[in-house]
Motif scaffolding. Structure first.
Motif, PDB file in Angstrom:
ATOM      1  N   GLY A  10       0.829  -1.205   0.000  1.00 26.98           N
ATOM      2  CA  GLY A  10       0.000   0.000   0.000  1.00 26.98           C
ATOM      3  C   GLY A  10       0.859   1.249   0.000  1.00 26.98           C
ATOM      4  O   GLY A  10       1.518   1.552   0.987  1.00 26.98           O
ATOM      5  N   ALA A  11       0.881   1.948  -1.154  1.00 25.83           N
ATOM      6  CA  ALA A  11       1.713   3.151  -1.282  1.00 25.83           C
ATOM      7  C   ALA A  11       0.839   4.392  -1.246  1.00 25.83           C
ATOM      8  O   ALA A  11       0.917   5.250  -2.123  1.00 25.83           O
ATOM      9  N   GLY A  12      -0.017   4.494  -0.225  1.00 23.10           N
ATOM     10  CA  GLY A  12      -0.924   5.634  -0.118  1.00 23.10           C
ATOM     11  C   GLY A  12      -0.372   6.718   0.780  1.00 23.10           C
ATOM     12  O   GLY A  12       0.842   6.873   0.926  1.00 23.10           O
ATOM     13  N   TYR A  13      -1.289   7.490   1.377  1.00 25.23           N
ATOM     14  CA  TYR A  13      -0.914   8.599   2.258  1.00 25.23           C
ATOM     15  C   TYR A  13      -0.181   8.103   3.491  1.00 25.23           C
ATOM     16  O   TYR A  13       0.580   8.840   4.101  1.00 25.23           O
ATOM     17  N   VAL A  14      -0.454   6.872   3.891  1.00 23.70           N
ATOM     18  CA  VAL A  14       0.210   6.324   5.076  1.00 23.70           C
ATOM     19  C   VAL A  14       1.495   5.586   4.684  1.00 23.70           C
ATOM     20  O   VAL A  14       2.580   5.897   5.168  1.00 23.70           O
ATOM     21  N   CYS A  34       5.198  -1.372  -2.072  1.00 15.43           N
ATOM     22  CA  CYS A  34       4.471  -1.996  -3.188  1.00 15.43           C
ATOM     23  C   CYS A  34       3.040  -1.483  -3.260  1.00 15.43           C
ATOM     24  O   CYS A  34       2.429  -1.175  -2.242  1.00 15.43           O
ATOM     25  N   PHE A  36      -0.596  -2.204  -6.013  1.00 13.21           N
ATOM     26  CA  PHE A  36      -1.050  -2.813  -7.270  1.00 13.21           C
ATOM     27  C   PHE A  36      -1.432  -1.749  -8.302  1.00 13.21           C
ATOM     28  O   PHE A  36      -1.738  -2.046  -9.431  1.00 13.21           O
ATOM     29  N   GLY A  89      -5.833   0.100   2.129  1.00 18.59           N
ATOM     30  CA  GLY A  89      -7.010   0.823   2.605  1.00 18.59           C
ATOM     31  C   GLY A  89      -7.986  -0.072   3.360  1.00 18.59           C
ATOM     32  O   GLY A  89      -8.067  -1.281   3.132  1.00 18.59           O
ATOM     33  N   THR A  90      -8.715   0.562   4.289  1.00 18.64           N
ATOM     34  CA  THR A  90      -9.761  -0.152   5.036  1.00 18.64           C
ATOM     35  C   THR A  90     -11.002   0.732   5.052  1.00 18.64           C
ATOM     36  O   THR A  90     -11.354   1.298   6.082  1.00 18.64           O
ATOM     37  N   TYR A 107      -9.136  -5.932   1.600  1.00 13.86           N
ATOM     38  CA  TYR A 107      -7.744  -5.716   1.161  1.00 13.86           C
ATOM     39  C   TYR A 107      -6.754  -6.288   2.171  1.00 13.86           C
ATOM     40  O   TYR A 107      -5.694  -6.786   1.819  1.00 13.86           O
ATOM     41  N   SER A 110      -6.773 -10.057   1.588  1.00 16.34           N
ATOM     42  CA  SER A 110      -6.022 -10.519   0.420  1.00 16.34           C
ATOM     43  C   SER A 110      -4.524 -10.319   0.626  1.00 16.34           C
ATOM     44  O   SER A 110      -3.709 -11.119   0.147  1.00 16.34           O
ATOM     45  N   LYS A 128      -0.587  -1.576   9.998  1.00 17.12           N
ATOM     46  CA  LYS A 128      -0.543  -0.133  10.164  1.00 17.12           C
ATOM     47  C   LYS A 128      -1.895   0.470   9.786  1.00 17.12           C
ATOM     48  O   LYS A 128      -2.291   1.503  10.301  1.00 17.12           O
ATOM     49  N   SER A 129      -2.582  -0.201   8.878  1.00 18.62           N
ATOM     50  CA  SER A 129      -3.929   0.253   8.532  1.00 18.62           C
ATOM     51  C   SER A 129      -4.780   0.241   9.802  1.00 18.62           C
ATOM     52  O   SER A 129      -4.616  -0.617  10.656  1.00 18.62           O
ATOM     53  N   THR A 130      -5.706   1.192   9.887  1.00 20.25           N
ATOM     54  CA  THR A 130      -6.637   1.185  11.024  1.00 20.25           C
ATOM     55  C   THR A 130      -7.664   0.094  10.801  1.00 20.25           C
ATOM     56  O   THR A 130      -8.266   0.019   9.745  1.00 20.25           O
ATOM     57  N   SER A 274      -9.645  11.030   6.003  1.00 14.81           N
ATOM     58  CA  SER A 274      -9.991   9.623   5.785  1.00 14.81           C
ATOM     59  C   SER A 274     -10.216   8.876   7.088  1.00 14.81           C
ATOM     60  O   SER A 274     -10.723   7.763   7.088  1.00 14.81           O
ATOM     61  N   LYS A 278     -14.527   7.506   9.798  1.00 18.78           N
ATOM     62  CA  LYS A 278     -14.426   6.060   9.614  1.00 18.78           C
ATOM     63  C   LYS A 278     -14.092   5.358  10.944  1.00 18.78           C
ATOM     64  O   LYS A 278     -14.687   4.334  11.283  1.00 18.78           O
TER      65      LYS A 278
HETATM   66  C1  UDX Z   1      -5.142   3.642   4.250  1.00 22.33           C
HETATM   67  C2  UDX Z   1      -6.433   3.501   5.021  1.00 22.33           C
HETATM   68  O1  UDX Z   1      -7.368   4.432   4.513  1.00 22.33           O
HETATM   69  C3  UDX Z   1      -6.259   3.723   6.477  1.00 22.33           C
HETATM   70  O2  UDX Z   1      -7.376   3.287   7.200  1.00 22.33           O
HETATM   71  C4  UDX Z   1      -5.157   2.941   6.976  1.00 22.33           C
HETATM   72  O3  UDX Z   1      -4.913   3.351   8.299  1.00 22.33           O
HETATM   73  C5  UDX Z   1      -3.919   3.009   6.124  1.00 22.33           C
HETATM   74  O4  UDX Z   1      -4.211   2.790   4.751  1.00 22.33           O
HETATM   75  P1  UDX Z   1      -4.067   5.706   3.134  1.00 22.33           P
HETATM   76  O5  UDX Z   1      -2.637   5.328   2.951  1.00 22.33           O
HETATM   77  O6  UDX Z   1      -4.359   7.154   3.413  1.00 22.33           O
HETATM   78  O7  UDX Z   1      -4.713   4.980   4.348  1.00 22.33           O
HETATM   79  O8  UDX Z   1      -4.951   5.124   1.936  1.00 22.33           O
HETATM   80  P2  UDX Z   1      -4.671   5.153   0.400  1.00 22.33           P
HETATM   81  O9  UDX Z   1      -3.989   6.421   0.040  1.00 22.33           O
HETATM   82  O10 UDX Z   1      -5.937   4.768  -0.272  1.00 22.33           O
HETATM   83  O11 UDX Z   1      -3.590   3.974   0.191  1.00 22.33           O
HETATM   84  C6  UDX Z   1      -3.829   2.624   0.161  1.00 22.33           C
HETATM   85  C7  UDX Z   1      -3.032   2.047  -1.010  1.00 22.33           C
HETATM   86  O12 UDX Z   1      -3.072   0.628  -0.957  1.00 22.33           O
HETATM   87  C8  UDX Z   1      -3.559   2.446  -2.385  1.00 22.33           C
HETATM   88  O13 UDX Z   1      -2.524   3.051  -3.116  1.00 22.33           O
HETATM   89  C9  UDX Z   1      -3.985   1.113  -3.014  1.00 22.33           C
HETATM   90  O14 UDX Z   1      -3.759   1.084  -4.398  1.00 22.33           O
HETATM   91  C10 UDX Z   1      -3.114   0.132  -2.272  1.00 22.33           C
HETATM   92  N1  UDX Z   1      -3.607  -1.245  -2.221  1.00 22.33           N
HETATM   93  C11 UDX Z   1      -4.837  -1.499  -1.734  1.00 22.33           C
HETATM   94  C12 UDX Z   1      -2.790  -2.287  -2.631  1.00 22.33           C
HETATM   95  O15 UDX Z   1      -1.675  -2.070  -3.078  1.00 22.33           O
HETATM   96  N2  UDX Z   1      -3.236  -3.572  -2.511  1.00 22.33           N
HETATM   97  C13 UDX Z   1      -4.468  -3.860  -2.045  1.00 22.33           C
HETATM   98  O16 UDX Z   1      -4.847  -5.035  -1.973  1.00 22.33           O
HETATM   99  C14 UDX Z   1      -5.300  -2.787  -1.647  1.00 22.33           C
END
Ligand code: UDX
Ligand code: UDX
Length: 461
Positions: A10-14, A34, A36, A89-90, A107, A110, A128-130, A274, A278
């Motif tokens: 998960g390469a998101g905000y967290v 990583c 997807f 994400g959750t 997620y 999986s 680390k996800s909530t 986010s 939630k």
């Molecule tokens: C997310 C959740 O919203 C939060 O509850 C949790 O605490 C941390 O993860 P955030 O990083 O802000 O926070 O979310 P987001 O920016 O959506 O990043 C999640 C990433 O995971 C997305 O880039 C998504 O593409 C990726 N992902 C999701 C995967 O790589 N594989 C998966 O199976 C699902």
């Protein structure tokens, strides 16, 4: 075990910022992030990062290509890692049992299945996800049931407390790092390995260790308490408007009490982001699931108050503009859920714009960081049709363009640049009477009245 290879799902905000910080502070550890989503990974590998955070680019560039890597090749990254952060994400479930309250864990599930499938060495899995309390045991069950090798897995909980807009300084100098682990020798050893990673830059006395469930629950409770303070002060903002008190003065007066403290007492058009809503809904669902309806109702009211604050603001606009905004131009300054981020998740601006559009208003939106596509997507998601967006929504590149010919202007995000607006110029550009609805109480009140605006400021009337 000494950690030398870390992977993050998960390469998101967290995930992105947290791993960048770990890599920058720990030259001896290889960190692979990583996702997807190929576009997201490409962006992390480019000059235009997918997440806007002050100072983040410098941190990423200091480590990228050395010990920080971004990739969609998830399986080899998992296989090579001795510690795996799960940052996927959750979202809140939108279907079935617990819809609208419970967290959707597909997620997470999986991710656990994938880890079991490709691992042939011992690994520490870090949530680390909530997530709802007791998810760690679900992950552990999936891992054990699908394990195809001799590998063993230890699951830890390590919630993230960074706030967007200040993520880099929050991570650099955290109030605390919280790590929960199983109360077994193996669990405690895994916990110690993760403590060592953070100890590369965080003083030991700020690293708190607990059992797994306390750690998982603490994240939800911390966010619920923070949001509760905002809903509390927002409820008082309505009373201030009715009585002639000034909510900023009240905040200041109560904040001087060291037991209350000054932070998170700023009245606003409503909290977004986010996490807050939630996590509270998650807590509500937990209370309900454990047969505690009174506790559930108590926390639900924090969200109810936030929804009321947003709709109250729109009602104020409509009533003030002679009971109709139909066909009128409303300039919206700020669409992000707070300043210094390009994130709009749960932003109050989404509901405010949706409701104004439902009243047939024309909204002209300016935000320094949020692109048009994001605004359109957000409005589509809350049910505004493409056709209506094309007719009633305009996204512009500067605030003066937004206010040109506008009947009213509303500030919805507290961007610093709005504090320095050229108010006489804005007054000239707007239709008269020039109405201002300051949802963040950021415009200078005296100047507003001096230049002739008819201003409503949240918590001040
Ligand atoms: C997310 C959740 O919203 C939060 O509850 C949790 O605490 C941390 O993860 P955030 O990083 O802000 O926070 O979310 P987001 O920016 O959506 O990043 C999640 C990433 O995971 C997305 O880039 C998504 O593409 C990726 N992902 C999701 C995967 O790589 N594989 C998966 O199976 C699902
Ligand atoms: C929050 C928590 O602060 C963080 O610890 C957790 O990891 C994730 O959730 P974030 O949502 O990024 O962080 O931002 P935060 O600064 O908490 O602001 C949330 C919302 O509350 C924003 O919309 C903000 O504008 C609003 N807010 C904040 C107020 O309306 N008044 C305040 O006094 C403070």
């Amino acid at each position: 075990m000494k950690v030398s290879n870390v992977c993050c799902l998960g390469a998101g905000y967290v995930g992105g910022p947290t791993m960048a910080m770990i890599a920058a502070k720990s030259p001896g550890i290889q960190v692979t992030v990583c996702d997807f989503n190929q576009a997201r990974i490409d962006a992390w590998n480019s000059d235009t990062l997918p997440v806007y955070e002050p100072g983040l680019k410098e941190v990423v560039e200091s480590a990228r290509g050395k010990n920080l890597h971004f990739t969609t090749e998830i399986k080899p990254a998992i296989a090579a890692a001795d510690l795996i952060f799960v940052c996927v994400g959750t979202p809140t479930k939108s279907y079935g049992i617990g819809a609208g309250r419970a967290a959707d864990l597909r997620y997470i599930e999986s991710a656990a299945r994938l880890i079991a499938e490709v691992s042939d060495s011992d690994k520490i899995i870090v949530e680390k996800s909530t997530i709802p309390v007791k998810t760690a045991s679900a992950i552990q069950t999936i891992l054990s049931a699908n394990n195809t090798s001799e590998a063993t897995f230890q699951v830890l909980s390590n919630p993230e407390f960074l706030a967007e807009g200040t993520a880099v300084s929050d991570m650099e100098n955290p109030d605390r790092i919280l790590i929960g682990g199983e109360q077994t020798p193996e669990g405690q050893a895994a916990l110690e390995s993760l403590v060592e990673v953070y100890a590369n830059w965080v003083p030991r006395d700020r690293i708190i260790t607990t059992n797994l469930w306390s750690s998982e629950l603490s994240k939800l409770v911390a966010n619920a308490f923070l949001a509760q303070r905002i809903s509390s002060i927002n409820s008082i903002s309505a009373l201030c408007e009715a009585t002639g008190a000034d909510v900023d003065e009240v905040s200041r007066a109560i904040g001087y009490d060291s037991r209350i403290g000054p932070k998170f007492l700023k009245a606003s058009v409503g909290f977004g982001g986010s996490c807050f809503q939630k996590d509270i809904l998650n807590l509500v669902y937990l209370c309900e699931s454990f047969g505690l309806p009174e506790a559930a109702d108590y926390w639900r009211s924090v969200v109810t108050m936030n929804d009321w604050q947003k709709s109250r603001f729109v009602e104020k606009i409509v009533r003030t503009l002679f009971n109709t905004v139909s066909g009128k131009r409303i300039a919206i300054l700020g669409f992000a859920f707070k300043k210094d981020t390009n994130d709009t998740r749960e932003s109050a601006a989404i509901n405010v714009c949706r409701d104004l559009i439902a009243e047939n208003a024309q909204v002209i939106i300016y935000d320094p960081r949020v692109p048009r596509e994001t605004i359109h997507r957000d409005l589509l998601e809350v049910g505004v049709s493409q056709e209506v967006i094309e007719q009633n929504v305009k996204v512009v590149a500067d605030p003066y363009q937004a206010v040109e010919g506008a009947h009213a202007l509303a500030t919805l995000t507290e961007w610093d640049e709005f504090r320095a607006l050229d108010l006489p110029r804005i007054y000239d550009l707007m239709l008269k009477p020039a109405f201002v609805f300051d949802g963040r109480a950021i415009l200078p009140a005296e100047a507003l009245s001096k230049y002739g605006f008819k201003a409503f400021v949240i918590g001040k009337g």
